[in-house]
Design an enzyme around this catalytic site. Structure first.
Site, PDB file in Angstrom:
ATOM      1  N   ASP A 262       0.656  -1.204  -0.078  1.00  4.64           N
ATOM      2  CA  ASP A 262      -0.034   0.120  -0.013  1.00  4.64           C
ATOM      3  C   ASP A 262       0.991   1.182  -0.089  1.00  4.64           C
ATOM      4  O   ASP A 262       1.856   1.290   0.300  1.00  4.64           O
ATOM      5  CB  ASP A 262      -0.953   0.023   1.168  1.00  4.64           C
ATOM      6  CG  ASP A 262      -2.068   0.932   1.048  1.00  4.64           C
ATOM      7  OD1 ASP A 262      -2.247   1.883  -0.084  1.00  4.64           O
ATOM      8  OD2 ASP A 262      -3.201   0.529   1.551  1.00  4.64           O
TER       9      ASP A 262
HETATM   10  C1  BGC Z   1      -4.998   3.393  -0.031  1.00  2.00           C
HETATM   11  C2  BGC Z   1      -5.088   2.237  -1.327  1.00  2.00           C
HETATM   12  C3  BGC Z   1      -4.904   2.978  -2.439  1.00  2.00           C
HETATM   13  C4  BGC Z   1      -3.693   3.850  -2.502  1.00  2.00           C
HETATM   14  C5  BGC Z   1      -3.213   4.593  -3.639  1.00  2.00           C
HETATM   15  C6  BGC Z   1      -4.006   4.069  -0.012  1.00  2.00           C
HETATM   16  O1  BGC Z   1      -4.180   5.268   0.728  1.00  2.00           O
HETATM   17  O2  BGC Z   1      -4.981   2.537   1.117  1.00  2.00           O
HETATM   18  O3  BGC Z   1      -6.370   1.641  -1.165  1.00  2.00           O
HETATM   19  O4  BGC Z   1      -4.971   2.168  -3.559  1.00  2.00           O
HETATM   20  O5  BGC Z   1      -3.788   4.753  -1.465  1.00  2.00           O
HETATM   21  O6  BGC Z   1      -4.174   5.479  -3.947  1.00  2.00           O
END
Ligand code: BGC
Length: 720
Positions: A262
């Site tokens: 993530d």
């Molecule tokens: C989220 C993810 C997301 C990523 C990119 C993170 O803060 O938890 O679900 O895909 O950001 O935007």
């Protein structure tokens, strides 16, 4: 005799076709492996490491010298996110508006895996048109506590419903040669302290509740990528969790694709590299300072990380790219086509849940009604953007008011009053209902409601109020909505309340005082059209709740056991396997609305439950048939839910567990014969002593119902 011969010929043909397919598949796999081997030999160590970390907010890798394209990711799950610049600002393009698809819990409320496939397929087509390699979707962490800010993005509290929808979403996306990225692996069930909290969880709960949809999306759905969660499990970050990533995902499940972190969720170089992470993503430059950039190169040079391990990661990335942006026959992408709008409409119209219709105000009697008061900020608000996290720059979004005007504007006088202001500014990690009732707006709403035949109130949450990175403080309706509801209902007895939200709210008072309640969601580009069609009866509502609405937040398992959001950055999942309705049913606690609940403009009568056998072996499939009669005046779609209950088990069991469901379309007055299959192996529990799935012999009850608490037919079978 003749039929027997035909049957043999047919079986033979099938066998030959299957063999041909398998050998074509092996050839294709071999060709891809050969291609990967040849590329790996040519890549320098620096070039390989360059593939393992972000090079922009959503990009990574690529190697110009060898014609390897950049790996481009994008959010999901509401649709394909707009292009952003460094720092997350909009790239201000005019070519990146997309279809806004209904949110995760809306899709789950359809209980329709075919719609999950269409959702994935159409979003995949849009991703392909934008040259995206990996869609960061679907997201399906279990709804453990109703306050979790991302409940609206996720599907359900039930692992079975979750898995069925996840597999189809993945297959839909990947049909377009775009990789799905299933997220967030694993137990990211709260936003409070998500980057540091450690989850303590029993092995059984992990296996039976939190992992099944991930496992199914890897093994059945063949998902090409997966995103590690921010949190820790048993004190180890998910992005460097050997047990989760190496042992379970890559070992037990044979995952061949990429483990993507993530964003900003990596905390080490050597541990993350060794324990299963393949690609480090994050938001901010300089990208050479990432754990998987210069530091990884240094670690290889110092002998702390082997070249073989780097090769394995580069191979995985190439393997995914050879199925996606480097594949030979990529289909042509399409942006925001009318077909995609139709998919958004179909999901929205099957997701809306009729909660109460005591006075038969619905469907609206449009030939008698002369005027309608449409009241509430949510009638004119859009939901494609808002809050923190992924949204969509929607090509269009029909609001509830616009939908009603589209359908009724020519024949009925529609008056709008705002009733409340839904503007919301977040503070910290907890969202609490901000401002209270607005007396001037309420007075206007009351006057409007008094002057019309019917009042339709649109209240609930919005995308600023329910958001990533924050949980709600409680379940109460925000913005003084309850006062508005009471005032409008007193002014006009023909008041219909439409609550819009992606997660449970406390609507107990509305349930008690109001005759007519509809639940809707952040329902995509066609939101207002679908909602209007349900209200006028063009669509007979068929949505069913994908999670339990507690009568009191304190009744929810993690609240009752004081096991949320944890102390000293540790949260103990004390409820074990008793999540959602498993808890409420086992502990005999009456919820406000139970899992699987949803009414229709018609009614269904269940009868004649039968099974193909009385007794089964572990390798058998239990085939259950049941008759469902549509006893009303409207054609409708009914989701028949089949739960299983085990008495006298050697281990703790939930009162019942969903094991099969199917949605059938039944014309008025007709009877459908419904077949539901449960492989006996699905009755297993996870035995923590033997670390294996065990099917207990003995008697099992089969419970077929309209919801988890409205069981209409039952039967008993024996497992030998
Ligand atoms: C989220 C993810 C997301 C990523 C990119 C993170 O803060 O938890 O679900 O895909 O950001 O935007």
């Amino acid at each position: 005799m003749k039929t027997k011969i035909y049957r043999y010929i047919l079986c033979g043909l099938f066998a030959v076709t299957a063999l041909n397919y398998a050998s074509a598949q092996t050839k294709a796999d071999n060709a891809i492996d050969a291609q990967i081997n040849s590329i790996i030999q040519k890549l320098t160590l620096e070039e390989k490491i360059n593939m393992l970390h972000a090079s922009g907010v959503f990009t990574a890798g690529g190697c110009k010298r060898l014609d390897i394209p950049v790996l481009k990711t994008d959010d999901g799950p509401l649709g394909v996110r707009e292009e952003v610049k460094e720092g997350w600002g909009s790239a201000n393009l005019t070519t990146d508006s997309a279809t806004f698809f209904p949110n995760g819990s809306a899709l789950a409320a359809t209980w329709n895996p075919e719609l999950a496939y269409r959702y994935g397929h159409d979003m995949g087509e849009e991703a392909r048109a934008r040259n995206i390699t990996v869609m960061l979707a679907p997201a399906f962490n279990i709804c453990r506590n109703p306050l979790c800010g991302r409940t609206y993005e996720y599907y359900s509290e039930d692992p079975f419903l979750n898995a069925k929808l996840a597999v189809q979403s993945v297959q839909g996306i990947q049909s377009q040669h775009v990789a799905a990225c299933v997220k967030h692996f694993a137990v990211n069930n709260q936003e409070i302290n998500r980057g540091s909290v450690s989850v303590d969880i029993s092995e059984r709960a992990l296996r039976e509740i939190y992992l099944p949809a991930f496992k199914a999306s890897i093994i059945e759905g063949n998902a090409w990528t997966i995103m590690s969660a921010y949190n820790k499990i048993r004190d180890v970050y998910c992005s460097e969790n050997d047990y989760l990533l190496n042992k379970i995902l890559k070992g037990e499940w044979g995952f061949k694709g990429i483990v993507i972190s993530d964003w900003g969720g990596v905390h080490s170089t050597v541990a993350a590299a060794k324990n299963g992470l393949d690609l480090e993503m994050g938001s901010n430059p300089p990208y050479n300072t990432y754990y998987f950039a210069d530091k990884l190169l240094d670690s290889v040079k110092a002998g702390k990380v082997s070249v073989k391990l780097i090769d394995d990661k580069a191979r995985r990335i190439l393997w995914v790219q050879l199925h996606t942006n480097m594949s030979q026959n990529q289909p042509e992408g399409k942006m925001s086509t009318p077909d995609h709008g139709q998919t958004a409409y179909a999901i929205a119209s099957e997701s809306i849940v009729l909660l109460k219709n005591e006075k038969n105000l619905l469907p609206l009697n449009t030939s008698d009604i002369k005027s309608i008061a449409v009241i509430g900020d949510n009638a004119t608000r859009t939901f494609h953007l808002g809050g923190f996290g992924a949204g969509v720059k929607a090509r269009y979004e029909i609001t509830a008011l616009a939908g009603l005007q589209n359908r009724l504007g020519k024949t009925i006088d529609i008056k709008y009053a705002q009733g409340y202001t839904g503007d919301y500014k977040a503070h910290g990690q907890v969202n609490s209902p901000s401002h209270g009732p607005d007396t001037a707006l309420i007075a206007q709403a009351v006057a409007t409601a008094k002057s019309t035949d019917v009042a339709i109130l649109f209240i609930g949450g919005n995308r600023d109020f329910e958001s990533e990175s924050r949980d709600r403080k409680d379940l109460s309706l925000p913005f003084g909505e309850q006062t508005l509801v009471d005032a409008v209902t007193a002014a006009n007895p023909n008041t219909i309340v439409v609550v819009v939200g992606g997660a449970p709210y406390d609507i107990g008072q509305i349930k008690k005082n109001n005759s007519t309640i509809v639940w809707s969601w952040y329902n995509g580009s066609e939101n207002g059209n679908a909602l209007a069609d349900v209200l006028i009866g063009k669509i007979n509502p068929s949505g069913k709740m994908p999670f339990t609405f507690p009568a009191d937040l304190k009744d929810s398992p993690s609240e009752a056991l004081n096991a949320y959001p944890g102390e000293n950055l540790k949260v103990d999942y004390k409820e074990g396997i008793l999540v959602g309705y498993r808890w409420f049913d086992t502990k005999k606690i009456e919820p406000l609305y139970c899992f699987g609940y949803g009414l229709s403009y018609t009614d269904y009568n269940y009868s004649d439950l039968a099974t193909n056998q009385k007794s089964y072996k572990a390798s058998d499939v239990i085939t259950t048939t049941i008759k469902v009669k549509n006893t009303g005046k409207y054609a409708g779609k009914e989701t028949v839910q089949l739960y299983v209950s085990k008495d006298g088990s050697a281990v703790e069991r939930a009162d019942k567990e969903l094991k099969a469901f199917t949605k059938v379309n039944i014309p008025a007055g007709e009877t459908a014969s419904v077949t539901l299959s449960i492989p006996v192996k699905d009755l297993a529990y996870y035995n923590e002593k033997s670390n294996s799935w065990v099917v207990e012999p003995g008697k099992y009850k089969l419970l077929a119902g309209k919801s988890s608490r409205d069981i209409a037919q039952s039967g008993t079978i024996t497992v030998e």
